[in-house]
Motif scaffolding. Structure first.
Motif, PDB file in Angstrom:
ATOM      1  N   PHE A 178      44.478  37.345  33.784  1.00  0.00           N
ATOM      2  CA  PHE A 178      43.389  36.963  34.361  1.00  0.00           C
ATOM      3  C   PHE A 178      42.799  35.902  33.597  1.00  0.00           C
ATOM      4  CE2 PHE A 178      40.820  37.259  38.235  1.00  0.00           C
ATOM      5  CZ  PHE A 178      39.277  37.181  37.594  1.00  0.00           C
ATOM      6  N   LEU A 199      38.416  43.343  27.966  1.00  0.00           N
ATOM      7  CA  LEU A 199      37.899  44.155  28.788  1.00  0.00           C
ATOM      8  C   LEU A 199      38.173  45.663  28.902  1.00  0.00           C
ATOM      9  CD1 LEU A 199      38.581  41.707  31.925  1.00  0.00           C
ATOM     10  CD2 LEU A 199      36.305  42.252  30.608  1.00  0.00           C
ATOM     11  N   ALA A 200      39.368  45.555  28.257  1.00  0.00           N
ATOM     12  CA  ALA A 200      39.992  47.048  28.205  1.00  0.00           C
ATOM     13  C   ALA A 200      39.218  47.833  27.197  1.00  0.00           C
ATOM     14  CB  ALA A 200      41.605  47.210  27.613  1.00  0.00           C
ATOM     15  N   ASN A 205      42.672  36.088  45.006  1.00  0.00           N
ATOM     16  CA  ASN A 205      42.227  35.297  43.764  1.00  0.00           C
ATOM     17  C   ASN A 205      40.951  35.210  43.959  1.00  0.00           C
ATOM     18  OD1 ASN A 205      44.173  34.334  41.399  1.00  0.00           O
ATOM     19  ND2 ASN A 205      45.256  34.293  43.315  1.00  0.00           N
ATOM     20  N   ALA A 264      33.627  36.322  31.954  1.00  0.00           N
ATOM     21  CA  ALA A 264      33.948  35.242  30.910  1.00  0.00           C
ATOM     22  C   ALA A 264      33.169  35.471  29.976  1.00  0.00           C
ATOM     23  CB  ALA A 264      33.506  33.905  31.749  1.00  0.00           C
ATOM     24  N   GLU A 319      31.164  38.774  40.873  1.00  0.00           N
ATOM     25  CA  GLU A 319      31.668  40.086  40.119  1.00  0.00           C
ATOM     26  C   GLU A 319      32.422  39.647  38.884  1.00  0.00           C
ATOM     27  OE1 GLU A 319      33.687  42.628  42.718  1.00  0.00           O
ATOM     28  OE2 GLU A 319      32.079  42.739  44.261  1.00  0.00           O
ATOM     29  N   SER A 320      33.083  38.634  39.007  1.00  0.00           N
ATOM     30  CA  SER A 320      33.984  37.837  37.995  1.00  0.00           C
ATOM     31  C   SER A 320      33.048  37.189  36.928  1.00  0.00           C
ATOM     32  CB  SER A 320      35.166  37.090  38.543  1.00  0.00           C
ATOM     33  OG  SER A 320      35.599  37.507  39.728  1.00  0.00           O
ATOM     34  N   THR A 365      36.718  48.177  35.108  1.00  0.00           N
ATOM     35  CA  THR A 365      36.138  46.863  35.087  1.00  0.00           C
ATOM     36  C   THR A 365      35.617  46.575  36.260  1.00  0.00           C
ATOM     37  OG1 THR A 365      38.205  46.644  34.063  1.00  0.00           O
ATOM     38  CG2 THR A 365      37.213  44.488  34.276  1.00  0.00           C
ATOM     39  N   ASP A 382      43.538  44.559  38.026  1.00  0.00           N
ATOM     40  CA  ASP A 382      42.353  44.853  37.179  1.00  0.00           C
ATOM     41  C   ASP A 382      42.448  43.787  36.172  1.00  0.00           C
ATOM     42  OD1 ASP A 382      40.681  45.547  35.276  1.00  0.00           O
ATOM     43  OD2 ASP A 382      40.809  47.590  35.467  1.00  0.00           O
ATOM     44  N   PRO A 383      41.384  42.961  35.946  1.00  0.00           N
ATOM     45  CA  PRO A 383      41.352  41.889  35.042  1.00  0.00           C
ATOM     46  C   PRO A 383      41.536  42.257  33.596  1.00  0.00           C
ATOM     47  CG  PRO A 383      39.435  41.704  36.354  1.00  0.00           C
ATOM     48  CD  PRO A 383      40.178  43.038  36.702  1.00  0.00           C
ATOM     49  N   ALA A 384      41.430  43.701  33.459  1.00  0.00           N
ATOM     50  CA  ALA A 384      41.812  44.216  32.056  1.00  0.00           C
ATOM     51  C   ALA A 384      43.133  44.363  31.568  1.00  0.00           C
ATOM     52  CB  ALA A 384      41.266  45.641  31.774  1.00  0.00           C
ATOM     53  N   ILE A 411      38.584  22.230  35.940  1.00  0.00           N
ATOM     54  CA  ILE A 411      38.884  23.262  36.896  1.00  0.00           C
ATOM     55  C   ILE A 411      39.969  22.893  37.824  1.00  0.00           C
ATOM     56  CG2 ILE A 411      37.877  24.970  38.343  1.00  0.00           C
ATOM     57  CD1 ILE A 411      37.214  25.334  35.440  1.00  0.00           C
ATOM     58  N   THR A 435      39.403  34.201  32.961  1.00  0.00           N
ATOM     59  CA  THR A 435      37.912  34.607  33.216  1.00  0.00           C
ATOM     60  C   THR A 435      37.403  33.340  33.360  1.00  0.00           C
ATOM     61  OG1 THR A 435      37.751  34.773  30.885  1.00  0.00           O
ATOM     62  CG2 THR A 435      38.143  36.936  31.850  1.00  0.00           C
ATOM     63  N   TRP A 436      37.693  32.411  32.675  1.00  0.00           N
ATOM     64  CA  TRP A 436      37.049  30.862  32.755  1.00  0.00           C
ATOM     65  C   TRP A 436      37.121  29.999  33.969  1.00  0.00           C
ATOM     66  CZ3 TRP A 436      39.987  26.575  32.561  1.00  0.00           C
ATOM     67  CH2 TRP A 436      41.469  26.791  32.371  1.00  0.00           C
ATOM     68  N   ASN A 437      38.395  30.509  34.757  1.00  0.00           N
ATOM     69  CA  ASN A 437      38.549  29.663  35.908  1.00  0.00           C
ATOM     70  C   ASN A 437      39.289  30.649  36.881  1.00  0.00           C
ATOM     71  OD1 ASN A 437      39.615  27.832  37.581  1.00  0.00           O
ATOM     72  ND2 ASN A 437      40.833  26.743  36.333  1.00  0.00           N
ATOM     73  N   THR A 438      38.480  31.409  37.640  1.00  0.00           N
ATOM     74  CA  THR A 438      38.899  32.507  38.118  1.00  0.00           C
ATOM     75  C   THR A 438      40.342  32.629  38.709  1.00  0.00           C
ATOM     76  OG1 THR A 438      36.548  32.978  38.772  1.00  0.00           O
ATOM     77  CG2 THR A 438      38.224  34.452  39.809  1.00  0.00           C
ATOM     78  N   GLY A 472      33.835  27.105  37.661  1.00  0.00           N
ATOM     79  CA  GLY A 472      35.219  27.885  37.401  1.00  0.00           C
ATOM     80  C   GLY A 472      35.383  29.121  37.895  1.00  0.00           C
ATOM     81  N   ILE A 473      34.212  29.673  38.097  1.00  0.00           N
ATOM     82  CA  ILE A 473      34.293  31.113  38.725  1.00  0.00           C
ATOM     83  C   ILE A 473      33.843  31.270  39.972  1.00  0.00           C
ATOM     84  CG2 ILE A 473      33.027  33.493  38.283  1.00  0.00           C
ATOM     85  CD1 ILE A 473      32.914  32.703  35.461  1.00  0.00           C
ATOM     86  N   VAL A 529      36.480  41.420  41.225  1.00  0.00           N
ATOM     87  CA  VAL A 529      37.086  42.162  40.427  1.00  0.00           C
ATOM     88  C   VAL A 529      37.816  43.452  41.025  1.00  0.00           C
ATOM     89  CG1 VAL A 529      36.766  43.641  38.159  1.00  0.00           C
ATOM     90  CG2 VAL A 529      35.222  41.637  38.715  1.00  0.00           C
TER      91      VAL A 529
END
Lengths: 269, 349
Positions: free
Chosen positions: A160, B148-149, A144, B136, B131-132, B176, A154-156, B254, A162-165, B126-127, A148
């Motif tokens: 996942f 993302l797709a 976690n 967002a 890379e991530s 991604t 894959d987050p796609a 968070i 995105t705002w709170n990894t 929050g991140i 990426v």
């Protein structure tokens, strides 16, 4: 004697050519540990019935007859499911002597809308007898925090935050006439702090055990009863609990519920 | 025969002579390899470059992606829409930014520099990985509102990106992970360590004025507890007394922890002269307002940072008018023109 100067001049070449290192002696072949293959097939069910996803319309709750995609939970809510996805990871096969085979890079996304995703094929398992299977429902905390990633991680894959990894470990969505706004969404995650939602389950194989051989593939059938999401130890009513989409105590209750949703339905050697 | 011997001797001597280095000639330095370099006065970066070593082509791919609105649903919003190079990659003059379809966000767009040293990102942290980070805004419905797709699909179907990905990563595969790593390379290279203050500290022939020196002294005494050099942030989350009741709960969103209510990430003060307005919601337009807040505007709440509680139970940081002027002059020395003018980070389109 006349050619001595020439010989002296050519000596360096001799020295250079003799410096060539000897080929190392060929290694004795190490006897290869025999390896085999095992398939784990997940069967998502609601009670005794195969879970059938449904995407449109609403349940007619005056009808006495349930459609094949309509289910009733412990709280007597009727509902259907349009999405079911969850991570299975860190798969281990246990032996009688308490050692285990730990699958490296063990991350799978079971998606009821993708039939191929419900079968996990594990190769290079050391041949022998195994007494049980364990796995995590979710993704361990290290992954976690690893940026990426690819494949199942894959987050796609829409599993996942995105705002709170962090990964959504278990996602179930659907519709119920008991819910004022119709829909329910459970996105269960959280890998750090007070409300970690990772759960590990261990499924013993019973007296027969499982034999993995070097030819062919053994198979483990695992049933996953989604009615467990709504019960044991917590009975969940949909009207009061229709949206759980962040880490926290509610997510952990759902995780505690589904931690025991898996059971072995068959073993093929 | 003699002639053959003498010619052979001559040829061999020539070869031996050619192999001997003349010690008085220094070898030409190798051209500097393009890549991430930590300034001498900085700690070790937090980002692990092992899986994502910065290369020229990876950096360039990240640069294209940063400025390319293809990442948004309507192909009109890019990262650069809210992260402007001339504002140290903050959003000049905008308390909060507007994204796709003119929708307003809720928080002030942070600048982008020295990201390789940060362990968390966003005002609420929050991140947890650089890379991530791009994921967002790409997926936020009020920012770029894409999936993302679909981003991957658009890049695959574009004329230019398959070749760029091949140059950066060895083959045309667009994932991604690769687009995130290219953006990470681009952002990681945004190192800001050439301000007037840096050159002064590194004894590079720059002196501070009297006012700036006084400001540095005041800063060290009254601000460096939360904003220590060289990064000018301690990466922690603190409630600096902006409100008694918080419309935006900050870090609590968070962690789920009430003790984190109203806590926000301590921002770096580098380039602060360029990155207004200030605070998580951009409520202060000028640095003067910020300092007035600290000297007389701090409000109490259960999670107010202890460093802002004075022994006599007043709140804030006592600052005279002179100290405020000095501080602002000092803060202006943190502006890094070399960084802001660096052509490598500018729009390649």
């Amino acid at each position: 004697m006349r050619y001595l100067p020439v010989i002296i001049l050519l000596l360096p070449l001799l020295v250079v050519s003799c410096k060539k290192s000897e080929d190392p002696a060929p290694e004795q072949p190490v006897p290869a540990e025999q390896k085999g293959t095992v398939r784990i097939r997940f069967y998502n069910k609601a009670g005794d019935s195969t879970l059938v996803l449904h995407t449109t319309g609403m349940i007619n709750d005056t009808s006495l007859v349930l459609q094949p995609w309509e289910y009733v939970n412990e709280n007597l809510d009727t509902f259907y499911v349009n999405t079911l996805k969850y991570y299975i990871s860190n798969i281990k096969l246990k032996r009688a002597d308490n050692t285990e085979f730990v699958q490296p890079e063990s991350y799978y996304l079971i998606d009821q809308s993708q039939p191929g995703s419900t079968t996990i094929t594990i190769t290079d398992v050391p041949v022998g007898n195994y007494t049980g299977l364990s796995f995590m429902i979710g993704v361990d905390s290290t992954r976690n925090c690893s940026g990426v990633q690819t494949g199942a991680l894959d987050p796609a894959n829409a599993m996942f935050w995105t705002w709170n990894t962090g990964y959504i470990f278990f996602k179930i969505e659907g519709k119920s006439p008991q819910i004022a706004s119709d829909y329910f969404f459970y996105h269960i995650g959280g890998f750090t702090g007070q409300y970690k939602a990772m759960r590990t389950t261990t499924l013993p194989f019973g007296s027969t055990g499982l034999s993995i051989q070097s030819i062919g593939a053994s198979e483990i059938g695992v049933d996953a009863d989604i009615l467990e999401v709504f019960k044991t130890p917590y009975t969940i009513g949909l009207s009061a609990n229709y949206s759980i989409v962040t880490a926290g105590s509610s997510a952990c209750r759902i995780a505690d519920n589904y931690a025991d949703m898996f059971s072995i339905s068959y073993l093929y050697n | 025969m003699k002639r053959i011997i003498y010619i052979s001797l001559f040829i061999i001597t020539v070869f031996i002579a050619a192999c001997e280095r003349d010690p008085s000639v220094t070898p030409k330095p190798l051209p500097k390899k393009f890549g991430f370099e930590a300034p001498a006065n900085f700690p070790q970066p937090a980002y692990n470059f092992a899986n994502n070593t910065v290369s020229l082509k990876g950096f360039e791919l990240g640069r294209w992606l940063f400025y390319d609105p293809i990442l948004s649903r309507d192909n009109m919003v890019s990262c650069a829409s809210c992260h402007q190079d001339f504002a140290a990659f903050a959003n000049l003059g905008h308390p909060v930014s507007h994204g796709i379809d003119g929708q307003m966000g809720t928080r002030n767009s942070p600048p982008i520099f020295n990201v390789a040293w940060h362990t968390s990102f966003m005002w609420d942290g929050g991140i947890n990985h650089i890379e991530s980070q791009p994921l967002a805004p790409i997926t936020n419905p009020v920012e770029m509102d894409e999936t993302l797709a679909n981003v991957v699909l658009k890049l695959q179907n574009s004329a230019e990106y398959p070749a760029r990905f091949r140059e950066a990563f060895g083959d045309d595969s667009i994932t991604t992970q690769r687009l995130s790593r290219a953006l990470a390379q681009f952002m990681a290279m945004m190192v800001s360590a050439s301000s007037k203050y840096d050159k002064y500290i590194r004894n590079e022939g720059v002196t501070l004025t009297m006012v700036e020196t006084n400001g540095l002294a005041t800063f060290t005494m009254k601000c460096a507890g939360c904003h220590p050099a060289p990064l000018f942030t301690d990466h922690s989350f603190r409630n600096n007394g902006l409100d008694t009741v918080f419309a935006d709960s900050g870090r609590e969103l968070i962690t789920g922890n009430a003790a984190d209510r109203g806590r926000f990430k301590v921002p770096s003060l580098r380039n602060v002269g360029l990155t207004g307005p200030y605070m998580h919601d951009g409520r202060f337009t000028t640095l003067e307002e910020v300092l007035d807040h600290y000297s007389s505007g701090v409000l109490s709440s259960p999670t107010l940072d202890p460093s802002l509680v004075q022994p006599n139970n007043t709140y804030g940081i006592p600052l005279t008018a002179q100290e405020k002027q000095d501080l602002i002059s000092f803060l202006e020395t943190l502006t890094d023109r070399d960084f802001v003018n660096d052509q490598r980070f500018k729009n390649p389109f």
